[in-house]
Design a protein around this motif. Sequence first.
Motif, PDB file in Angstrom:
ATOM      1  N   ALA A   1     -57.230   5.669 -47.585  1.00 14.19           N
ATOM      2  CA  ALA A   1     -56.917   4.396 -48.238  1.00 14.19           C
ATOM      3  C   ALA A   1     -57.235   4.437 -49.728  1.00 14.19           C
ATOM      4  CB  ALA A   1     -57.696   3.259 -47.559  1.00 14.19           C
ATOM      5  N   THR A   2     -58.341   5.074 -50.087  1.00 17.67           N
ATOM      6  CA  THR A   2     -58.756   5.123 -51.495  1.00 17.67           C
ATOM      7  C   THR A   2     -57.810   5.977 -52.329  1.00 17.67           C
ATOM      8  OG1 THR A   2     -61.078   4.846 -50.850  1.00 17.67           O
ATOM      9  CG2 THR A   2     -60.640   5.703 -53.057  1.00 17.67           C
TER      10      THR A   2
ATOM     11  N   CYS B   1     -54.568   4.198 -52.872  1.00 19.09           N
ATOM     12  CA  CYS B   1     -54.716   3.129 -53.872  1.00 19.09           C
ATOM     13  C   CYS B   1     -54.775   3.691 -55.288  1.00 19.09           C
ATOM     14  CB  CYS B   1     -55.975   2.305 -53.584  1.00 19.09           C
ATOM     15  SG  CYS B   1     -55.793   1.128 -52.235  1.00 19.09           S
TER      16      CYS B   1
ATOM     17  N   SER C   1     -65.550  -3.212 -47.207  1.00 23.00           N
ATOM     18  CA  SER C   1     -64.804  -4.007 -46.228  1.00 23.00           C
ATOM     19  C   SER C   1     -64.689  -3.305 -44.885  1.00 23.00           C
ATOM     20  CB  SER C   1     -63.410  -4.346 -46.772  1.00 23.00           C
ATOM     21  OG  SER C   1     -62.689  -3.158 -47.068  1.00 23.00           O
TER      22      SER C   1
ATOM     23  N   ILE D   1     -61.408   5.976 -45.022  1.00 26.35           N
ATOM     24  CA  ILE D   1     -61.751   5.468 -46.356  1.00 26.35           C
ATOM     25  C   ILE D   1     -61.104   6.342 -47.433  1.00 26.35           C
ATOM     26  CG2 ILE D   1     -63.649   5.204 -47.998  1.00 26.35           C
ATOM     27  CD1 ILE D   1     -65.398   4.339 -45.609  1.00 26.35           C
TER      28      ILE D   1
ATOM     29  N   ILE E   1     -62.862  -0.986 -50.542  1.00 30.44           N
ATOM     30  CA  ILE E   1     -62.418  -0.371 -49.283  1.00 30.44           C
ATOM     31  C   ILE E   1     -63.618   0.036 -48.437  1.00 30.44           C
ATOM     32  CG2 ILE E   1     -61.281   1.666 -48.308  1.00 30.44           C
ATOM     33  CD1 ILE E   1     -59.299   1.470 -50.694  1.00 30.44           C
TER      34      ILE E   1
END
Length: 483
Positions: free
Chosen positions: A234-235, A238, A271, A231, A268
């Motif tokens: 990905a965060t 982004c 999901s 997480i 994120i």
Amino acid sequence: MTRFKAALLDTSLFRRSYIICLLLCNVTLLLIPAYAALAVMFVWGSFLVIYNEVKRHTALKTRYGFWLILFLTASLITLVFHISSQLLTNLYNVVMILHAAICFFIFYGVHTEKHLNFRREFYAICSFVVYCTTVLGVIGIACLMAGIKVEIMGIGFIIFENRFTGMYMNPNYLGYIAVFAIFCCHALTKKEFIEISGRKRVSRIWLGSCLAVNGISLLLCDSNASMVLMIGYATVFCVYKIFCNDFQYDFKKLVKKTVASLLAGVFIVASLLFVRNIVQIGFSEVVRMTSTISVLETEEAKDEEIITFEHENTNLDSGRITLWKQAAQMFTVSPVMGVARGNIYEIGERMFEHGVKFSDKYGWFAPYITDFHNGYIMIIISAGLLGFVLFCIFGVKFFLSITKHVLRNQTLGDSMLPCMYAFLCAYLVFALVEITILFNLTFMVVSFWLIMGYTSCFLTTFEPDHPLEHFSLLGMKLRKTLL
């Protein structure tokens, strides 16, 4: 003999071999030969640290290396102050200091090797991780679908305590390696990385298979810490894409970008957790239907426990809060200098009724595996406040420098640097709840310093040494980047 000597002095070859060996140390069927090879490689790495310092003065060329040198010096003093009555404990403390030196000056210090194509080296590691983890993941999932459960030397794999371990020793190790493999896949999609490495692009079929297999493995192993790492990665990436290359905006635009970042983070998290729940339920049902055990119409088969892939320990902290409370008590033993890594188990046996929590599960290896599952706490307990402050000075200086360039540089679109930066930032959060950062000889630790090293190579290109920026210390002329 000349070829052997060249290989022996090849630091790049050592890094590739060492990190691959550490990865294989997590594979259950390869555990014994991998650790035997690791012992030999550790001696090789210790030799390279000493040789490179004598011949090339690596430590004095390392960016912000002054603080690392002070940290190692403080750790040596701590070792002397807390000499144990047990020879193996003292030997382990020496091994941990040598391990730290290897991390600092062989892995992080890769930027001192001026003529090295570090992208080619990292490409070799990334491609191995992609191929190896994909094959191991396919075998693990296939065994899961076939209902195969195996236990070797007391270590259960495929399924252990209701969690998917695949071909690895531990579901937490599986989770971390899965995230690292996903990170490698992402890096291998970067055009600049492939072009400068001088290698062919890894097949999209392999990359897709690696993403799918490791994604499923991450979801089934139910490792909350590894999910935090995924997480976080990905965060941060982004947020980088939202904020990068645009610093000339007004307050209104800043608010919009901040809100967009928050929404991206929430999406994120929601999901990934939702998908994990769906995948675990789906695989649990499929395994129940296809398991060879369930096919046998026996009472034993009917009573077979259903695999749900959920952690048997329902506490969110999984016992970590108890560990951290014990660490707070142990901190009072030697708050300034620490107690030295190898003494933690021995002191825990004296201070607590049953020793440090979970140490009873490690058997003979307990003195060398016992850990507080927090990388920062381990440094504080092992090296004291003095060592922790020195280490933090190094870390803050490094991350402030690289953050500035990652956010302001407008030519990083096809570079692997944003991927590495996102991984390191996520790792710093991951380190709050896992066996990380430094005082453990594992893939989970050394891979962090590997990525730190490659990131530092970018930093040296952004901030090259200036011939006039030097200072004198004890008659030596040293680079200011040492500080």
